[in-house]
Write an enzyme that holds these catalytic residues in place. Structure first.
Site, short mmCIF file in Angstrom:
data_model
loop_
_atom_site.label_atom_id
_atom_site.label_comp_id
_atom_site.label_asym_id
_atom_site.label_seq_id
_atom_site.Cartn_x
_atom_site.Cartn_y
_atom_site.Cartn_z
N HIS A 32 0.79 -1.10 -0.03
CA HIS A 32 -0.01 -0.03 0.08
C HIS A 32 0.82 1.35 0.20
CE1 HIS A 32 -3.63 2.03 1.66
NE2 HIS A 32 -4.16 1.57 0.44
N LYS A 86 3.01 4.48 -1.08
CA LYS A 86 2.83 5.19 -2.28
C LYS A 86 4.20 6.17 -2.18
CE LYS A 86 -1.79 4.55 -2.40
NZ LYS A 86 -1.67 3.28 -1.38
N HIS A 113 -8.45 11.07 -0.01
CA HIS A 113 -7.76 9.63 -0.05
C HIS A 113 -6.63 9.93 0.85
CE1 HIS A 113 -5.60 6.33 -1.76
NE2 HIS A 113 -6.85 5.43 -1.81
N LYS A 159 -4.50 10.34 4.13
CA LYS A 159 -4.66 9.49 5.65
C LYS A 159 -3.97 10.45 6.41
CE LYS A 159 -4.84 6.07 2.61
NZ LYS A 159 -5.87 6.38 1.57
#
Length: 596
Positions: A252, A254, A479, A481
């Site tokens: 996950h 990025k 999107h 966090k």
């Protein structure tokens, strides 16, 4: 791993409920809806079921008028959970708020027809919708002004199509990040979860499109074959598969590593490498300074920062155990990262004991907060705010993980005693999604499923709406966090974290063996901002009320990307659940949501 499953019939179709508490929030599962229907047409990249449903609805929207006139059979009747203290229930739409005047006017205007949101790029990399296009670099802003706007934190939001230009000031698109104005690119690495290879190639300036590109991914089996097929036409692209040997784990993270003729840059962000994530969503970016190459003959410790960022980044890359990434570890060692003032907070899959136990996940955050913060009088009671775009299984009640190990980590300040601190969780409501720029399809990036939501109705009493009016981004669904510790009046911050990690045990880790072992399923990465690293005399950041205004004391004013104080759900608000229909109120495009 053996998993016990059973089926449950309901008005929303047949669900398979898993006994696993840690199903990933963006798992790449087969392209089937909750009712078993194939989600076609599918995007050209592998991604979660929720995103595939979103892609289908964008390509084939179902209009509210069509539903009203009865030309389609209603796909839903109302579903309710047992009553709970929060008053929260899962309803298809009976309790949905009525269409706002703005939406109603749009829907009833002369000759008005539902318009599907933009779906994908055409061959020239431009929108097929005919709406405004991005320029490179962003609008007419000077590229150095763009970088200056994020100083001293190097923290930016992504540019959003469809909002007022002033709210995109200082925001970046991926084309800005890859612009030749910031360096002469020689090679790069892209770490990500969801990757559209042809789209990604088009984001690089033409002169860099054949430079060596390494893509680090977590795809397996059919999804891996699909990614390899997409990358095959591009001779300059190599693929590196992250090892995911633990069930339900995801890659996950990025991150971009950009090697220039002039130096090296690290970019840690929250966007998937697909068009939709860089179009009308609120995303976060940490863009490092340009790291110059270290002089030959310099000491081995040269180039390290006070935050130990270089060693921590190399340690994170080492966790992949990849010969290809070892080449990049050597490149990082050759550069001077001493200007870095952020701390790295990562997760990697595995079971960790002893000194390794505090190396990753929420215990890594706890360790940094214990060692690099100092509580001031009254600070023990400061609340924690968590903001995220997906949710995993929290357990049967708050004591199982959220209010025990996780809150203790986020509530750490120095070596002081832990208090029973308040916890505020920000997650978009159904109405947030319905009235967003994208409408209901925005919910494809908020993959909180009915299977998980039904098991934890207690959690929803903590929820607050997504609200970002001061930044002009209330309609751009998050999107991003973020997690932070704030004063009771929400004017000061003890720390701030932007990360890829959603609210899940898979991402943050959970204790095993009575706390002696930390168990993590997924790769995640974020950066932590601590006042001590930025010379704050008070030990706190002030909250920057207008994130676009110049601050008199920029060292201590942090640009929180949403409004404070957080706004608690009203009695009618419900958290967005992606895999149930919403048919009684239209979204901003005049459409309803039928995920099957």
């Amino acid at each position: 791993m053996h998993r016990a499953t059973h089926s449950q019939e309901s008005n929303h179709g047949k669900w398979t409920l898993s006994s696993s508490d840690d199903e990933p929030e963006e798992s790449g599962k087969p392209s089937r809806s909750p009712t078993g229907a194939s989600l076609d047409p599918l995007p050209r990249y592998s991604c979660s079921e929720a995103r595939k449903a979103s892609h289908k609805r964008k390509a084939n929207p179902v209009s509210f008028e069509e539903e009203e006139q009865g030309t389609r059979q209603s796909p839903v009747k109302k579903l309710k959970l047992d009553k709970d203290d929060s008053g929260w229930c899962l309803s298809s739409s009976d309790d949905e708020s009525k269409p706002s005047q703005k939406i109603k006017a749009e829907r009833e205007g002369p000759g008005r027809k539902p318009r599907p949101p933009q779906t994908q790029d055409d061959e020239r990399g431009q929108s097929t919708s005919g709406q405004d296009k991005y320029k490179t670099p962003s609008d007419s802003q000077d590229p150095w002004d763009l970088l200056h706007a994020g100083e001293p934190f190097c923290f930016y939001l992504t540019k959003v199509r469809g909002i007022k230009p002033k709210y995109n000031f200082g925001a970046l698109h991926i084309k800005d990040i890859l612009s030749p104005l910031y360096g002469t690119l020689e090679s790069s690495v892209q770490f990500n979860y969801c990757i559209d290879v042809p789209w990604l190639v088009k984001q690089y300036p033409e002169e860099f499109r054949k430079k060596p590109l390494l893509v680090v991914h977590g795809e397996k089996q059919e999804s891996k074959a699909k990614l390899h097929e997409a990358a095959h036409p591009y001779e300059h692209i190599r693929l590196c598969q992250a090892k995911l040997d633990i069930a339900f784990g995801t890659h996950h993270t990025k991150m971009m590593l950009l090697l220039y003729k002039e130096g090296l840059r690290v970019v840690i962000h929250t966007s998937n490498l697909i068009h939709g994530d860089w179009d009308q969503k609120t995303q976060g970016i940490w863009l490092s300074p340009l790291y110059r190459r270290i002089q030959e003959g310099a000491s081995i410790s040269a180039g390290e920062s006070a935050t130990n960022f270089r060693a921590d980044l190399i340690s994170y890359l080492a966790s992949y155990n990849s010969p290809t990434l070892r080449e990049w570890m050597e490149i990082i060692k050759q550069h001077d990262l001493s200007e870095t003032r952020a701390y790295l907070v990562g997760s990697t899959p595995g079971r960790f004991q002893g000194v390794e136990r505090e190396k990753w996940g929420h215990l890594r955050l706890r360790k940094l907060l214990r060692e690099h913060t100092t509580p001031v009088p009254g600070q023990q009671d400061w609340p924690v705010i968590g903001q995220f775009s997906s949710i995993g299984s929290m357990g049967a009640d708050k004591t199982k993980w959220l209010h025990s190990e996780f809150r203790e980590s986020l509530g750490t300040l120095g070596k002081g005693a832990k208090a029973d601190i308040p916890l505020h969780l920000i997650y978009p409501s159904v109405d947030n999604v319905r009235t967003s720029l994208e409408g209901y399809p925005a919910g494809g990036s908020l993959p909180y499923g009915i299977q998980t939501a039904q098991k934890q109705p207690w959690l929803h009493s903590y929820f607050h709406r997504w609200k970002a009016e001061t930044s002009g981004r209330s309609s751009a669904m998050p999107h991003i966090k973020t997690y932070m510790r704030t004063s009771p009046d929400f004017q000061e911050l003890a720390w701030f974290l932007v990360t890829s990690a959603n609210l899940s045990k898979a991402a943050w880790g959970c204790f095993e063996k009575s706390g002696a072992q930390m168990f993590i399923r997924s790769y995640e990465l974020g950066v932590l901002f601590l006042p001590s690293a930025f010379g704050s005399e008070t030990g706190t950041f002030s909250v920057k009320e207008n994130i676009y205004a110049k601050s008199e004391n920029p060292q201590s004013a942090f640009p929180v990307p949403y409004d404070l104080p957080p706004e608690r759900y009203s009695g009618k608000d419900r958290p967005w659940v992606w895999n149930i229909p919403y048919v009684n109120a239209p979204d901003t495009h005049g459409n309803i949501w039928c995920p099957s």
